[in-house]
Scaffold this active site. Structure first.
Site, mmCIF file in Angstrom:
data_model
loop_
_atom_site.group_PDB
_atom_site.id
_atom_site.type_symbol
_atom_site.label_atom_id
_atom_site.label_comp_id
_atom_site.label_asym_id
_atom_site.label_seq_id
_atom_site.Cartn_x
_atom_site.Cartn_y
_atom_site.Cartn_z
ATOM 1 N N HIS A 48 0.848 -1.194 0.000
ATOM 2 C CA HIS A 48 0.000 0.000 0.000
ATOM 3 C C HIS A 48 0.880 1.238 0.000
ATOM 4 O O HIS A 48 2.063 1.202 0.351
ATOM 5 C CB HIS A 48 -0.932 0.010 1.214
ATOM 6 C CG HIS A 48 -0.249 0.318 2.528
ATOM 7 N ND1 HIS A 48 -0.095 1.592 3.016
ATOM 8 C CD2 HIS A 48 0.346 -0.496 3.444
ATOM 9 C CE1 HIS A 48 0.543 1.557 4.175
ATOM 10 N NE2 HIS A 48 0.826 0.306 4.455
ATOM 11 N N CYS A 49 0.278 2.362 -0.437
ATOM 12 C CA CYS A 49 0.964 3.656 -0.366
ATOM 13 C C CYS A 49 0.157 4.540 0.578
ATOM 14 O O CYS A 49 -0.495 4.045 1.483
ATOM 15 C CB CYS A 49 1.120 4.261 -1.751
ATOM 16 S SG CYS A 49 -0.450 4.552 -2.593
ATOM 17 N N MET A 50 0.142 5.850 0.368
ATOM 18 C CA MET A 50 -0.515 6.751 1.311
ATOM 19 C C MET A 50 -2.036 6.653 1.272
ATOM 20 O O MET A 50 -2.707 6.881 2.273
ATOM 21 C CB MET A 50 -0.084 8.189 1.039
ATOM 22 C CG MET A 50 1.367 8.459 1.346
ATOM 23 S SD MET A 50 1.822 10.179 1.056
ATOM 24 C CE MET A 50 0.830 11.002 2.317
ATOM 25 N N ARG A 66 -3.713 4.144 -1.201
ATOM 26 C CA ARG A 66 -4.189 3.053 -2.048
ATOM 27 C C ARG A 66 -3.618 1.697 -1.656
ATOM 28 O O ARG A 66 -2.465 1.587 -1.252
ATOM 29 C CB ARG A 66 -3.793 3.314 -3.505
ATOM 30 C CG ARG A 66 -4.547 4.429 -4.169
ATOM 31 C CD ARG A 66 -3.807 4.945 -5.380
ATOM 32 N NE ARG A 66 -2.698 5.825 -5.020
ATOM 33 C CZ ARG A 66 -1.587 5.954 -5.724
ATOM 34 N NH1 ARG A 66 -1.413 5.267 -6.814
ATOM 35 N NH2 ARG A 66 -0.642 6.767 -5.318
#
Length: 492
Positions: free
Chosen positions: A27-29, A31
């Protein structure tokens, strides 16, 4: 209070095809990022219907599910119920490359080189913008004096802040070469050293080269040959070429060198040869290529067709974000700044972001009675106006389609005005409303007008079309297929 994502995580697991269809997940910030064995098994319609999900899209070989600021909690819950092991972002990117075509791989590599240094570039842009405000805006003494001329304090602040600006922009090649070695998994300190040799104070500063007579350029004299002592401050292409040369030389020597002496032989020969090649061959070539690129773009933006180019760029930039091709603009912007002292490309990017946020703003007013819709649209609009467009684009505008095109139209008109009035930015900055701080002082008023266009046009178009489709009625909407796209129609 932490939201309970257990049910949505369990449902999402089934909708992406189960644990067996997940090659990697991270995951990112905002998504969840999946690398799926068979992307066709993902049930996009039902995934987007989940309460926790604000939208989906596929980019760079990854199926991405927009969750929002609570994505880390969602990710933890998902990996728990799925019984799968999450991987690092880098591992997911590598796994995703199997789903990419050659062009997508090139764009991914460019993005991965610039991504780690973008925060510093944004900070530098803001600092240069602030220095412009206090040092160039002559609003005192009947319009003849800037703040730095009236106050020793602000004059000192202006001088002190250049310490950071110089470190970021003049020494940009250090960051680029370091980022390349980091991405390629070679020795990062060697990348830093190579970068430093491109910007050493011993060298003639790149900004001084155009005004220095050929006979006055210093050189290293080897008896049989002379090598100009020219620096590559702020130059992008020479740094990229030098960085990859170091990477492949290190890999070559590591492969042929016995392990017992590799710690000495490999770094010595890889770095020494890289520095020689960088200054003797790659630097001049890279400088020439960079000049061609910035020259072509500058010529296009200064030609009699510049307004048409701006309209096309403004209209297509948001779709470029979906494909990932927009990352190429970072290198172009930085090369323009190095060669001309500013960029008229980046202001159009900021305007495109503002336009996407304005389309969402119209949706907020249209759906003001829809609490569930506003849970997505309000934070999406705020983040978009601050330069982060993904929640707005994928959570709202692409979901309804017509706001996305409304934003594209507003971006095109704003870009045309920006180019027609000669708006220029000092540097890349925050790609939203705060972006005005990165604009050169003489261009600020015209950029403010362009921003107004980027706010008003998408808002009006989205509002009118949304009213026609009944989105201002109480209640949610159902989706019907229209021309192959998901289009909303009012319920009841």
């Amino acid at each position: 209070m932490t939201q309970n994502y257990a049910q949505d995580a369990q449902t999402l697991l089934q909708l992406v095809g189960g644990p067996g269809n997940i090659s990697a997940v991270t995951h990112c910030m905002t998504r969840m990022r999946f690398v799926l064995v068979d992307p066709a098994k993902a049930d996009i319609k039902d995934i987007e219907a989940l309460p926790s999900v604000k939208g989906t899209f596929t980019q760079a070989g990854q199926f991405q599910v927009v969750v929002g600021n609570g994505v880390s909690d969602f990710y933890n819950e998902f990996t728990r119920v799925a019984g799968v092991q999450g991987v690092s972002g880098e591992a997911a990117k590598e796994a995703a490359k199997q789903n990419q075509n050659p062009l997508q791989r090139v764009m991914t590599n460019i993005a991965e080189i610039f991504a780690p240094i973008i925060p510093a570039i944004i900070v530098g842009g803001l600092i240069l913008g602030f220095r412009n405000v206090i040092g160039e805006m002559r609003v005192f003494g009947d319009g003849t004096q800037a703040l730095t001329e009236l106050s020793q304090f602000w004059n000192g602040v202006n001088s002190f802040l250049w310490l950071i600006g110089e470190a970021i922009f003049h020494f940009l090649p250090v960051g680029i070469v370091w980022s390349i070695t980091r991405k390629m998994g070679t020795t990062q300190i060697l990348g830093i050293v190579l970068g430093l040799t491109l910007v050493s104070p011993q060298l003639l500063n790149a900004y001084s080269v155009p005004t220095t007579a050929p006979g006055d350029v210093p050189f290293w004299d080897f008896g049989f040959a002379q090598l100009p002592m020219i620096g590559y401050q702020a130059q992008v292409i020479p740094a990229i070429l030098a960085g990859f040369t170091l990477v492949y030389l290190e890999r070559f020597f590591r492969r042929i060198t016995p392990q017992v002496v590799s710690m000495i032989v490999v770094p010595f020969f890889a770095l020494l040869l890289s520095v020689i090649i960088a200054h003797a061959v790659l630097g001049p070539i890279g400088w020439t290529i960079g000049g061609w690129i910035s020259g072509v773009v500058s010529a296009g933006l200064a030609s009699s067709f510049n307004v048409l180019f701006a309209a096309l760029f403004g209209f297509l930039y948001a779709p470029l974000v979906i494909t990932g091709l927009h990352h190429m603009t970072n290198a172009i912007d930085l090369q323009l700044i190095a060669d001309t002292g500013g960029t008229n490309l980046w202001p159009m990017i900021a305007l495109s972001n503002i336009a996407q946020g304005s389309a969402v703003l119209a949706m907020i007013f249209l759906q003001k009675r829809d609490t569930q819709a506003k849970e997505v649209s309000v934070p999406a609009a705020l983040s978009c106006y601050l330069g982060v467009t993904e929640p707005a684009m994928f959570g709202v505008n692409l979901k309804y389609v017509f706001p996305f095109f409304a934003a594209m139209a507003g971006s095109a008109l704003a870009g045309m005005y920006s180019i027609a009035t000669g708006v220029v930015a000092n540097s890349i900055g925050v790609g939203g409303l705060p972006g005005i701080l990165s604009i050169k002082v003489p261009s600020m008023l015209n950029f403010a007008v362009a921003m107004l266009i980027a706010v008003v046009v998408p808002f009006i178009i989205t509002w009118v079309v949304g009213k026609q489709r009944g989105l201002d009625k109480v209640g949610a909407v159902d989706s019907v297929q229209a021309d192959g796209l998901q289009m909303p129609t009012p319920r009841g």
